[in-house]
Design an enzyme around this catalytic site. Sequence first.
Site, PDB file in Angstrom:
ATOM      1  N   THR A  96       0.907  -1.181  -0.035  1.00 54.01           N
ATOM      2  CA  THR A  96      -0.152  -0.010   0.062  1.00 54.01           C
ATOM      3  C   THR A  96       0.966   1.228   0.021  1.00 54.01           C
ATOM      4  O   THR A  96       1.787   1.316   1.074  1.00 54.01           O
ATOM      5  CB  THR A  96      -0.903  -0.132   1.269  1.00 54.01           C
ATOM      6  OG1 THR A  96      -1.799  -1.248   1.355  1.00 54.01           O
ATOM      7  CG2 THR A  96      -1.764   1.443   1.144  1.00 54.01           C
ATOM      8  N   LYS A 171      -7.707   1.631  -3.252  1.00 56.74           N
ATOM      9  CA  LYS A 171      -7.311   1.414  -1.591  1.00 56.74           C
ATOM     10  C   LYS A 171      -7.393   2.672  -0.708  1.00 56.74           C
ATOM     11  O   LYS A 171      -7.910   2.542   0.290  1.00 56.74           O
ATOM     12  CB  LYS A 171      -5.857   0.933  -1.881  1.00 56.74           C
ATOM     13  CG  LYS A 171      -5.301   0.468  -0.270  1.00 56.74           C
ATOM     14  CD  LYS A 171      -5.759  -0.745   0.242  1.00 56.74           C
ATOM     15  CE  LYS A 171      -5.150  -0.948   1.824  1.00 56.74           C
ATOM     16  NZ  LYS A 171      -5.517  -2.051   2.313  1.00 56.74           N
ATOM     17  N   LYS A 246      -1.792   5.398   8.644  1.00 60.60           N
ATOM     18  CA  LYS A 246      -1.040   5.441   7.411  1.00 60.60           C
ATOM     19  C   LYS A 246      -1.876   5.585   5.925  1.00 60.60           C
ATOM     20  O   LYS A 246      -1.449   6.417   5.279  1.00 60.60           O
ATOM     21  CB  LYS A 246      -0.127   4.039   7.161  1.00 60.60           C
ATOM     22  CG  LYS A 246       0.624   4.085   5.997  1.00 60.60           C
ATOM     23  CD  LYS A 246       1.000   2.623   5.565  1.00 60.60           C
ATOM     24  CE  LYS A 246       1.477   2.244   4.143  1.00 60.60           C
ATOM     25  NZ  LYS A 246       1.929   1.252   3.852  1.00 60.60           N
TER      26      LYS A 246
HETATM   27  P1  NAD Z   1       6.049  -5.772   7.540  1.00 60.31           P
HETATM   28  O1  NAD Z   1       6.923  -4.449   7.997  1.00 60.31           O
HETATM   29  O2  NAD Z   1       5.644  -7.053   8.297  1.00 60.31           O
HETATM   30  O3  NAD Z   1       6.805  -6.346   6.105  1.00 60.31           O
HETATM   31  C1  NAD Z   1       7.636  -5.660   5.251  1.00 60.31           C
HETATM   32  C2  NAD Z   1       8.705  -6.375   4.829  1.00 60.31           C
HETATM   33  O4  NAD Z   1       9.660  -5.653   3.781  1.00 60.31           O
HETATM   34  C3  NAD Z   1       9.629  -6.591   6.072  1.00 60.31           C
HETATM   35  O5  NAD Z   1      10.109  -7.685   6.376  1.00 60.31           O
HETATM   36  C4  NAD Z   1      10.938  -5.630   5.463  1.00 60.31           C
HETATM   37  O6  NAD Z   1      12.174  -6.050   6.065  1.00 60.31           O
HETATM   38  C5  NAD Z   1      10.927  -5.643   4.161  1.00 60.31           C
HETATM   39  N1  NAD Z   1      11.497  -4.685   3.513  1.00 60.31           N
HETATM   40  C6  NAD Z   1      11.781  -3.371   3.596  1.00 60.31           C
HETATM   41  N2  NAD Z   1      12.563  -2.704   2.746  1.00 60.31           N
HETATM   42  C7  NAD Z   1      12.993  -3.661   1.959  1.00 60.31           C
HETATM   43  C8  NAD Z   1      13.907  -3.940   0.844  1.00 60.31           C
HETATM   44  N3  NAD Z   1      14.417  -2.695   0.281  1.00 60.31           N
HETATM   45  N4  NAD Z   1      14.210  -5.099   0.332  1.00 60.31           N
HETATM   46  C9  NAD Z   1      13.764  -6.152   0.964  1.00 60.31           C
HETATM   47  N5  NAD Z   1      12.833  -6.213   2.011  1.00 60.31           N
HETATM   48  C10 NAD Z   1      12.640  -5.039   2.417  1.00 60.31           C
HETATM   49  O7  NAD Z   1       4.587  -5.179   7.002  1.00 60.31           O
HETATM   50  P2  NAD Z   1       3.304  -6.057   6.285  1.00 60.31           P
HETATM   51  O8  NAD Z   1       2.314  -5.787   7.612  1.00 60.31           O
HETATM   52  O9  NAD Z   1       3.788  -7.263   5.908  1.00 60.31           O
HETATM   53  O10 NAD Z   1       2.618  -4.975   5.152  1.00 60.31           O
HETATM   54  C11 NAD Z   1       3.243  -4.854   4.121  1.00 60.31           C
HETATM   55  C12 NAD Z   1       2.359  -4.018   3.077  1.00 60.31           C
HETATM   56  O11 NAD Z   1       1.093  -4.424   3.055  1.00 60.31           O
HETATM   57  C13 NAD Z   1       2.411  -2.397   3.505  1.00 60.31           C
HETATM   58  O12 NAD Z   1       2.407  -1.799   2.574  1.00 60.31           O
HETATM   59  C14 NAD Z   1       0.985  -2.380   4.220  1.00 60.31           C
HETATM   60  O13 NAD Z   1       0.242  -1.098   4.317  1.00 60.31           O
HETATM   61  C15 NAD Z   1       0.038  -3.433   3.390  1.00 60.31           C
HETATM   62  N6  NAD Z   1      -0.845  -3.924   4.097  1.00 60.31           N
HETATM   63  C16 NAD Z   1      -0.846  -4.516   5.187  1.00 60.31           C
HETATM   64  C17 NAD Z   1      -1.914  -5.101   6.049  1.00 60.31           C
HETATM   65  C18 NAD Z   1      -1.808  -5.763   7.380  1.00 60.31           C
HETATM   66  O14 NAD Z   1      -2.562  -5.921   7.989  1.00 60.31           O
HETATM   67  N7  NAD Z   1      -0.743  -6.008   7.855  1.00 60.31           N
HETATM   68  C19 NAD Z   1      -3.324  -5.082   5.363  1.00 60.31           C
HETATM   69  C20 NAD Z   1      -3.364  -4.419   4.028  1.00 60.31           C
HETATM   70  C21 NAD Z   1      -2.241  -3.892   3.420  1.00 60.31           C
END
Ligand code: NAD
Length: 297
Positions: A96, A171, A246
């Site tokens: 997102t 979204k 966010k």
């Molecule tokens: P998270 O922080 O658990 O996972 C993100 C991952 O990306 C981390 O493990 C981090 O180490 C990795 N990362 C960051 N920079 C990087 C790079 N340069 N190279 C490789 N890896 C890298 O976050 P999440 O909860 O999995 O959310 C991910 C996305 O999904 C976000 O944009 C969030 O807004 C969206 N989202 C999350 C939810 C939820 O309920 N968690 C629901 C809908 C949408």
Amino acid sequence: MSDIGFIGVGNMGAPMVKNLVAAGHSVTAFDLSAVALDQAVAAGATPAADIGAVAAGRDVVITMLPAGEHVRSVYLDAGGVLEKASAGALLADCSTVDVESARAVHAKAAAAGLEMVDAPVSGGVGGADAGTLTFMVGGSEAAFGRAEAVLANMGKTVIHAGGAGSGQAAKVCNNMVLGISMIAVSEAFALADKLGLDRQKLFDISSTASGQCWSLTNYCPVPGPVPASPANRDYQAGFTAAMMLKDLRLSQQAAADSGATTELGAEATALYERFCAAGNDSVDFSGIFKMVGGDDA
Ligand code: NAD
């Protein structure tokens, strides 16, 4: 079956990898966090050492990263996805992010001759694990046609929202409705309390009247009427207040960039900022009931 590279295997990415593997795809994963990468390996992925190793030679490259800055860096930096992906690869960013970042990366991908979709999700970690996410997809008809089958392995609904950035636009619009409606429902219960109106009675009436909405009937912010809602487990998330903030901030950035007037969106953002600043980042977003005049007021 496809050879898929997956970058960003955190809370959402790791269970998405699990479902791709279960569907028979070969998945290679990369994450800056060793803990996250280990989870993806446990889910059946092969680990890669860097972005080049995960992107080169794949049919599809999927990213699930925290925010726009990470997405721009992973795709656009030297040694990034656009430089390393093979000719003919399909790129799908499921993070997102702000609409502008999505459109910027789309434009660079097109210039590099690569098809891309922005495909943010709704459904949270539970939906990622169960493979029941909803994907809102932006990109050309051709790119959507290629992406649909792969995304369907991780979700129950895959909708083409329009051209580049339209998935992110859908979204932020949807989640702005959600943030505003959760506050509206919370205020209604707070007012009912003051008026001596029983909470269950308000629920029974509004859920079959014109006040009906998802925040009331599926995710009720007071304990009782909807047994599965986080209010019944002291607002344990679910969908955290930080995530809601966010998404509301993204809606306000999009409104400012496009000249839209979203006064309730701005007010909802300010209320969630106050809620998070009071130490509630990790509380479920429906916990805002406690602040807007509810149990803690
Ligand atoms: P998270 O922080 O658990 O996972 C993100 C991952 O990306 C981390 O493990 C981090 O180490 C990795 N990362 C960051 N920079 C990087 C790079 N340069 N190279 C490789 N890896 C890298 O976050 P999440 O909860 O999995 O959310 C991910 C996305 O999904 C976000 O944009 C969030 O807004 C969206 N989202 C999350 C939810 C939820 O309920 N968690 C629901 C809908 C949408």
